[in-house]
Design a protein around this motif. Sequence first.
Motif, PDB file in Angstrom:
ATOM      1  N   GLU A   7      -2.289  -3.278  -4.253  1.00  0.00           N
ATOM      2  CA  GLU A   7      -1.226  -4.354  -3.630  1.00  0.00           C
ATOM      3  C   GLU A   7      -0.983  -3.927  -1.633  1.00  0.00           C
ATOM      4  O   GLU A   7      -1.375  -2.780  -1.471  1.00  0.00           O
ATOM      5  CB  GLU A   7      -0.514  -4.611  -3.769  1.00  0.00           C
ATOM      6  N   PRO A   8      -1.435  -5.150  -0.983  1.00  0.00           N
ATOM      7  CA  PRO A   8      -1.003  -5.253   0.586  1.00  0.00           C
ATOM      8  C   PRO A   8       0.519  -4.808   0.448  1.00  0.00           C
ATOM      9  O   PRO A   8       0.390  -3.846   1.568  1.00  0.00           O
ATOM     10  CB  PRO A   8      -1.016  -6.559   1.435  1.00  0.00           C
ATOM     11  N   SER A  38      10.094   4.406  -1.265  1.00  0.00           N
ATOM     12  CA  SER A  38       9.228   5.591  -1.628  1.00  0.00           C
ATOM     13  C   SER A  38       8.399   5.367  -3.202  1.00  0.00           C
ATOM     14  O   SER A  38       7.650   6.475  -3.580  1.00  0.00           O
ATOM     15  CB  SER A  38      11.230   6.725  -2.076  1.00  0.00           C
ATOM     16  N   ARG A  39       9.799   4.356  -4.286  1.00  0.00           N
ATOM     17  CA  ARG A  39       8.320   4.007  -5.022  1.00  0.00           C
ATOM     18  C   ARG A  39       7.045   3.061  -5.306  1.00  0.00           C
ATOM     19  O   ARG A  39       6.172   3.676  -5.804  1.00  0.00           O
ATOM     20  CB  ARG A  39       9.478   2.666  -6.239  1.00  0.00           C
ATOM     21  N   ASP A  40       7.323   2.946  -3.724  1.00  0.00           N
ATOM     22  CA  ASP A  40       5.371   2.342  -3.329  1.00  0.00           C
ATOM     23  C   ASP A  40       4.682   3.213  -2.905  1.00  0.00           C
ATOM     24  O   ASP A  40       3.497   3.331  -3.205  1.00  0.00           O
ATOM     25  CB  ASP A  40       6.013   0.856  -2.457  1.00  0.00           C
ATOM     26  N   ILE A  41       5.533   3.965  -2.427  1.00  0.00           N
ATOM     27  CA  ILE A  41       4.127   5.123  -1.723  1.00  0.00           C
ATOM     28  C   ILE A  41       3.429   5.777  -3.049  1.00  0.00           C
ATOM     29  O   ILE A  41       2.927   6.422  -2.834  1.00  0.00           O
ATOM     30  CB  ILE A  41       5.077   6.246  -0.495  1.00  0.00           C
ATOM     31  N   ARG A  43       3.393   4.920  -5.420  1.00  0.00           N
ATOM     32  CA  ARG A  43       2.418   4.746  -6.696  1.00  0.00           C
ATOM     33  C   ARG A  43       1.119   4.357  -5.572  1.00  0.00           C
ATOM     34  O   ARG A  43      -0.105   4.249  -6.218  1.00  0.00           O
ATOM     35  CB  ARG A  43       2.931   2.766  -6.940  1.00  0.00           C
ATOM     36  N   LEU A  44       0.720   4.004  -4.542  1.00  0.00           N
ATOM     37  CA  LEU A  44      -0.019   4.233  -3.644  1.00  0.00           C
ATOM     38  C   LEU A  44      -1.085   5.871  -4.326  1.00  0.00           C
ATOM     39  O   LEU A  44      -1.964   5.293  -3.410  1.00  0.00           O
ATOM     40  CB  LEU A  44       0.285   4.143  -1.840  1.00  0.00           C
ATOM     41  N   GLU A  45      -0.429   6.421  -2.971  1.00  0.00           N
ATOM     42  CA  GLU A  45      -0.241   7.685  -4.402  1.00  0.00           C
ATOM     43  C   GLU A  45      -1.507   7.898  -5.046  1.00  0.00           C
ATOM     44  O   GLU A  45      -2.774   8.569  -5.248  1.00  0.00           O
ATOM     45  CB  GLU A  45       0.206   9.122  -3.665  1.00  0.00           C
ATOM     46  N   ALA A  47      -2.507   5.647  -6.667  1.00  0.00           N
ATOM     47  CA  ALA A  47      -3.931   4.828  -7.207  1.00  0.00           C
ATOM     48  C   ALA A  47      -5.120   5.451  -6.195  1.00  0.00           C
ATOM     49  O   ALA A  47      -6.208   4.708  -6.669  1.00  0.00           O
ATOM     50  CB  ALA A  47      -3.485   3.647  -6.755  1.00  0.00           C
ATOM     51  N   LEU A  48      -4.567   6.128  -5.066  1.00  0.00           N
ATOM     52  CA  LEU A  48      -5.610   6.842  -4.290  1.00  0.00           C
ATOM     53  C   LEU A  48      -6.316   7.830  -4.644  1.00  0.00           C
ATOM     54  O   LEU A  48      -6.752   8.445  -4.098  1.00  0.00           O
ATOM     55  CB  LEU A  48      -5.377   6.264  -2.581  1.00  0.00           C
ATOM     56  N   GLY A  49      -5.874   8.249  -5.695  1.00  0.00           N
ATOM     57  CA  GLY A  49      -5.627   9.846  -5.908  1.00  0.00           C
ATOM     58  C   GLY A  49      -5.600  11.234  -4.927  1.00  0.00           C
ATOM     59  O   GLY A  49      -6.040  11.796  -5.079  1.00  0.00           O
ATOM     60  N   ALA A  50      -4.455  10.525  -4.168  1.00  0.00           N
ATOM     61  CA  ALA A  50      -4.416  11.313  -2.584  1.00  0.00           C
ATOM     62  C   ALA A  50      -3.318  11.450  -2.724  1.00  0.00           C
ATOM     63  O   ALA A  50      -2.161  10.799  -1.645  1.00  0.00           O
ATOM     64  CB  ALA A  50      -5.532  10.970  -1.278  1.00  0.00           C
ATOM     65  N   ALA A  51      -2.406  12.454  -2.026  1.00  0.00           N
ATOM     66  CA  ALA A  51      -1.195  12.866  -1.058  1.00  0.00           C
ATOM     67  C   ALA A  51      -1.373  12.563   0.337  1.00  0.00           C
ATOM     68  O   ALA A  51      -2.108  12.839   0.936  1.00  0.00           O
ATOM     69  CB  ALA A  51      -1.013  14.138  -1.614  1.00  0.00           C
ATOM     70  N   LEU A  52       0.160  12.079   0.545  1.00  0.00           N
ATOM     71  CA  LEU A  52      -0.668  10.971   2.155  1.00  0.00           C
ATOM     72  C   LEU A  52       0.826  11.272   2.650  1.00  0.00           C
ATOM     73  O   LEU A  52       0.147  11.358   3.995  1.00  0.00           O
ATOM     74  CB  LEU A  52      -0.180   9.142   1.852  1.00  0.00           C
ATOM     75  N   PHE A  53       2.083  11.822   2.216  1.00  0.00           N
ATOM     76  CA  PHE A  53       2.777  12.357   3.246  1.00  0.00           C
ATOM     77  C   PHE A  53       3.579  14.116   3.161  1.00  0.00           C
ATOM     78  O   PHE A  53       3.534  13.918   1.624  1.00  0.00           O
ATOM     79  CB  PHE A  53       4.329  11.649   3.030  1.00  0.00           C
TER      80      PHE A  53
END
Length: 320
Positions: A7-8, A38-41, A43-45, A47-53
């Motif tokens: 989701e954008p 924090s919840r959206d981050i 969900r994105l992680e 969805a991508l299968g990756a830690a972003l932060f």
Amino acid sequence: MISRDVEPRLLRGFVAAAEELHFTRAATRLFIAQQALSRDIRRLEQALGAALFVRTTRAVELTADGERLLPLARRVLAAQEELTAAFTAPRALLVDLNTDGPSTGRRVLERARELAPGQELMARFESGLTHAAAEIAAGRLDVSFGYVQGLPPGLRARLAHRPVRYEPLAVLLPEGHALSGLEAVPLDALAGETVYAGAGNPRTLEWTGLARELFAGRGIALAPPAPVAVGKEEFGRVMAKTRNPVLVTVDFLDMPGCVKRPLTDPVPLSPLSMVWRKGLGHPGLDALNEAAAGLAAERGWLDVPPGSWRPALTRGPADG
């Protein structure tokens, strides 16, 4: 398995957090609760299968995957904004002119309104590019004018800009000042003076920085912080108290109890740019760019007089 449907909104939250590197500030910028961000981050992680932060009690940093995602996310959001704009009526464009008076920005705005009479270009008066640029980056303002090279690099990187004019500088003097009888004031004549240039005003840090560079080695002191005056009456009252000259541009509005004199020997120039958020698409912005380019060409606004002074960040190799 990586989800094909991201989701954008999740990308928007990620970009805000990546740019701020502070979840509370990012949530404030997005007008949402920190817990929701924090919840959206998360969900994105997922969805991508990756830690972003990487988050600690003291700092937030991007991981390598987060660094890789950031330019991709910006491109996706810019494309979404372009798509939305193509199928919706353009909203009003908010244009900051810094002051409610004569200015280069006002001339550009008036020409743009002639070029695009069907667009709503709304003037705002934020007083200082440092403040206005932060509002632009947060999406609460669209366009402003000022010395963009004087902004912090991190903030400047989130903005697009167009050089518009090298504005000659002037000094505002209280009536009866020893220099007020001159038609023009040589810079050397200000030696020993204390000149106000917005010191202590967090909205105008770029202007104070330009003044500090101009005054260096000339024996001109930067005036200490003074109350920020809004309106002619308050400005005149504060100036009558301090009796300090004020650094302004030649187009600065006339003030009661003061005289304005251009500075010379050398003529100091303030580089003025039009500034907007990267990725912004709007027909009103197109008109502003056309207006700025046309006026600069017609009036020689980007010509640099021989022997003039500019801040070091805007000088070319030949300027020395």
